[in-house]
Design an enzyme around this catalytic site. Structure first.
Site, PDB file in Angstrom:
ATOM      1  N   GLU A 163      -4.815  -1.318   5.757  1.00 48.44           N
ATOM      2  CA  GLU A 163      -3.498  -1.044   6.352  1.00 48.44           C
ATOM      3  C   GLU A 163      -3.655  -0.493   7.766  1.00 48.44           C
ATOM      4  O   GLU A 163      -2.888  -0.833   8.665  1.00 48.44           O
ATOM      5  CB  GLU A 163      -2.724  -0.061   5.467  1.00 48.44           C
ATOM      6  CG  GLU A 163      -2.326  -0.699   4.142  1.00 48.44           C
ATOM      7  CD  GLU A 163      -1.946   0.321   3.067  1.00 48.44           C
ATOM      8  OE1 GLU A 163      -1.428  -0.109   2.038  1.00 48.44           O
ATOM      9  OE2 GLU A 163      -2.178   1.533   3.254  1.00 48.44           O
ATOM     10  N   LYS A 216      -4.110   5.920  -8.312  1.00 46.12           N
ATOM     11  CA  LYS A 216      -4.019   5.006  -7.171  1.00 46.12           C
ATOM     12  C   LYS A 216      -5.366   4.683  -6.528  1.00 46.12           C
ATOM     13  O   LYS A 216      -6.197   5.552  -6.343  1.00 46.12           O
ATOM     14  CB  LYS A 216      -3.099   5.605  -6.106  1.00 46.12           C
ATOM     15  CG  LYS A 216      -1.660   5.695  -6.548  1.00 46.12           C
ATOM     16  CD  LYS A 216      -0.954   4.364  -6.443  1.00 46.12           C
ATOM     17  CE  LYS A 216      -0.364   4.235  -5.069  1.00 46.12           C
ATOM     18  NZ  LYS A 216       0.180   2.896  -4.861  1.00 46.12           N
ATOM     19  N   SER A 270      -3.973   8.804  -3.948  1.00 48.13           N
ATOM     20  CA  SER A 270      -2.702   9.457  -3.677  1.00 48.13           C
ATOM     21  C   SER A 270      -2.827  10.951  -3.963  1.00 48.13           C
ATOM     22  O   SER A 270      -3.621  11.366  -4.801  1.00 48.13           O
ATOM     23  CB  SER A 270      -1.635   8.818  -4.561  1.00 48.13           C
ATOM     24  OG  SER A 270      -0.601   9.730  -4.847  1.00 48.13           O
ATOM     25  N   HIS A 276       2.551 -20.654   2.702  1.00 52.91           N
ATOM     26  CA  HIS A 276       3.777 -19.895   2.351  1.00 52.91           C
ATOM     27  C   HIS A 276       3.490 -18.861   1.261  1.00 52.91           C
ATOM     28  O   HIS A 276       4.390 -18.499   0.515  1.00 52.91           O
ATOM     29  CB  HIS A 276       4.901 -20.830   1.881  1.00 52.91           C
ATOM     30  CG  HIS A 276       5.121 -22.009   2.775  1.00 52.91           C
ATOM     31  ND1 HIS A 276       5.978 -21.988   3.854  1.00 52.91           N
ATOM     32  CD2 HIS A 276       4.565 -23.246   2.772  1.00 52.91           C
ATOM     33  CE1 HIS A 276       5.946 -23.160   4.459  1.00 52.91           C
ATOM     34  NE2 HIS A 276       5.097 -23.944   3.830  1.00 52.91           N
TER      35      HIS A 276
END
Ligand code: ARG
Length: 486
Positions: A284, A277, A271, A150
């Site tokens: 992804e 960043k 970024s 979880h």
């Protein structure tokens, strides 16, 4: 070239709608090899003369070296190649190349040859990635971390245990591709449009020349089926789903909140506006590309489910989905493997996460069980202990005997004994005692690493053997072609 029964030609838009020629770029070479084997077989079975065979074979050989321009009014690569061969070899010889076969067995042949090669590539990329996972497990043998359920801390474990879990998942992927290979590696050539031919062809001989293990025997099945494509892309969807879950973990673990791992700059993005960043875009994209392949798989099954038996042009749209699926699988394996090899593992952050949590609880409860306390009672005692420690905002190991006494309440247990048990335990020592088969225990890690290394070797041998079998068949075919073209 085929339109003798019509009085009108296709207009430009219709041809564009109909044509598969841009997708066929991926199978040009297989189509030529298939045509060479077919031509040799036609000659060997006295269906065409040696002179005709020679003309066709040398034209095919020339075509192999040419940069095929796919701009033509052909509907697909089969029509284009045949028309070019007729141009080069003349109608008398070139016009015989398509004897006793059809585009329906031809396209299935080309797809099978291409998938066969792609499976071998995927298997060798999979083996590389499994090897990386296993050697990372070995290298980071001392890294301990919380294992999660979880996404909450569950039990203490070794990072190697996590890595080996993915090695095993990828072994299963490998095994699935292995099985699929056997079903793909059957030749449909010579099945004709659907029902076979009255000419005395030898399907076994073309199958052998092209390195197939055998035939996809029934000519209706051979030309109608694309279940092998659904199977192949399905396996890719499963593989990508495995990679996608790994990517998801690493995305979480590379946040500044976790910092369990850090991607090498080579695999990070930044970024356009926030200079600080360090984004895990490749991970992804693994998730994103997984969604894409799942969509392809859905499209393939939807395409097939209502088709009447026998070739229908709908099948052409399935072909389109194969190449990007292969590309996604191969590139995902290559990139994720390289990412794994170059990432930094922050062992101290993993250890710190353990120290600030209560993932030692079950191991303490099991100590009580070893002393004869029923598990349910031990669960309740340690549950109370965690409640007190959480209220006091401290780890279990900082509870004093009197704090333990308070939390024990009605439970009959000597607080000093429990205090002693807790003090005697640390994350490393408890992992020495975790001995159940397949567990996070240290001895199990060693055993599993050794075992998986052996397993890799066995698969490497098998994959190399398959690749060499195809290579040898193609070399023989080339030699035969050379001899015949003389
Ligand atoms: N271009 C077709 C395909 O990709 C080849 C087979 C066409 N056969 C036919 N009978 N129309 O599926």
């Amino acid at each position: 070239m085929y339109r003798s029964r019509f009085t009108e030609n296709l207009d430009e838009h219709t041809l564009d709608y109909l044509s598969s020629i841009s997708d066929d770029k991926e199978i040009v070479l297989y189509d030529i090899l298939g045509s060479q084997a077919h031509t040799i077989m036609l000659y060997e079975n006295k269906i065409i003369t040696k002179k005709e065979a020679r003309k066709i074979l040398s034209s095919l050989e020339k075509l192999k070296k040419e940069n095929l321009s796919i701009k033509s009014d052909s509907e697909d690569i089969h029509e284009l190649i045949e028309s070019l061969i007729i141009k080069k070899a003349g109608k008398q010889a070139g016009g015989k190349m398509h004897t006793a076969r059809s585009r329906n067995d031809q396209v299935s042949l080309d797809i099978r040859m291409r998938i066969r090669d792609d499976i071998n590539t995927i298997c060798s990329c999979l083996l590389d990635m499994i090897e990386t996972l296993v050697s990372l497990a070995e290298k980071n043998g001392n890294a301990i971390m919380p294992l999660y359920t979880h996404l909450q801390q569950a039990q203490i474990g070794f990072f190697s245990h996590y890595l080996l879990a993915y090695a095993d998942a990828l072994f299963r992927d490998l095994d699935r591709f292995y099985g699929t290979y056997g079903r793909v590696n059957e030749s449909p050539l010579g099945a004709g449009p659907v029902g076979g031919t009255s000419l005395q062809i030898d399907r076994q001989s073309t199958a052998k020349m092209l390195g197939f293990k055998g035939l996809i025997e029934n000519s209706i099945d051979a030309t109608s089926t694309r279940d092998f494509v659904a199977e192949y892309v399905g396996q890719i969807a499963i593989l990508m789903t495995n990679l996608s879950r790994l990517a998801e973990d690493f995305i979480i673990w590379s946040t500044s909140e976790f910092s369990f791992i850090e991607l090498s700059d080579k695999f990070a993005s930044t970024s356009s506006v926030m200079p600080q960043k360090k984004n895990p875009d490749i991970l992804e994209l693994t998730r994103g590309k997984t969604a894409q392949v799942i969509g392809y798989q859905m499209a393939i099954l939807s395409n097939l489910k209502g088709l009447p038996t026998g070739y229908a042009r709908d099948l052409q749209q399935i072909k389109t989905l194969i190449w990007p699926s292969s590309k996604i699988a191969i590139s995902a394996l290559l990139v994720n493997n390289a990412m794994l090899k170059s990432m930094k593992v922050n062992k101290h952050k993993m250890k710190k996460a353990i120290d600030s949590g209560y993932s030692i609880s079950l191991d303490i409860a099991e100590r009580l069980v070893k002393k004869g306390v029923p598990f349910r009672t031990a669960h309740m005692i340690i549950g109370k202990l965690v409640q007190s420690a959480a209220n006091l905002k401290k780890p279990l190991s900082s509870l004093s005997p009197s704090e333990i006494r308070k939390s024990l309440g009605k439970y009959k247990m000597e607080p000093k004994e429990l205090y002693g048990i807790i003090q005697s335990m640390n994350a490393y020592s408890l992992l020495e005692q975790r001995t159940s088969h397949g567990s996070s225990g240290r001895s199990e890690q060693k055993r599993m690493i050794l075992d998986r290394k052996k397993k890799i070797q066995a698969y490497v041998i098998g994959t190399v053997k398959r690749t060499n079998e195809i290579k040898a068949a193609f070399e023989n075919l080339a030699a035969k072609t050379r001899t015949m073209s003389k």
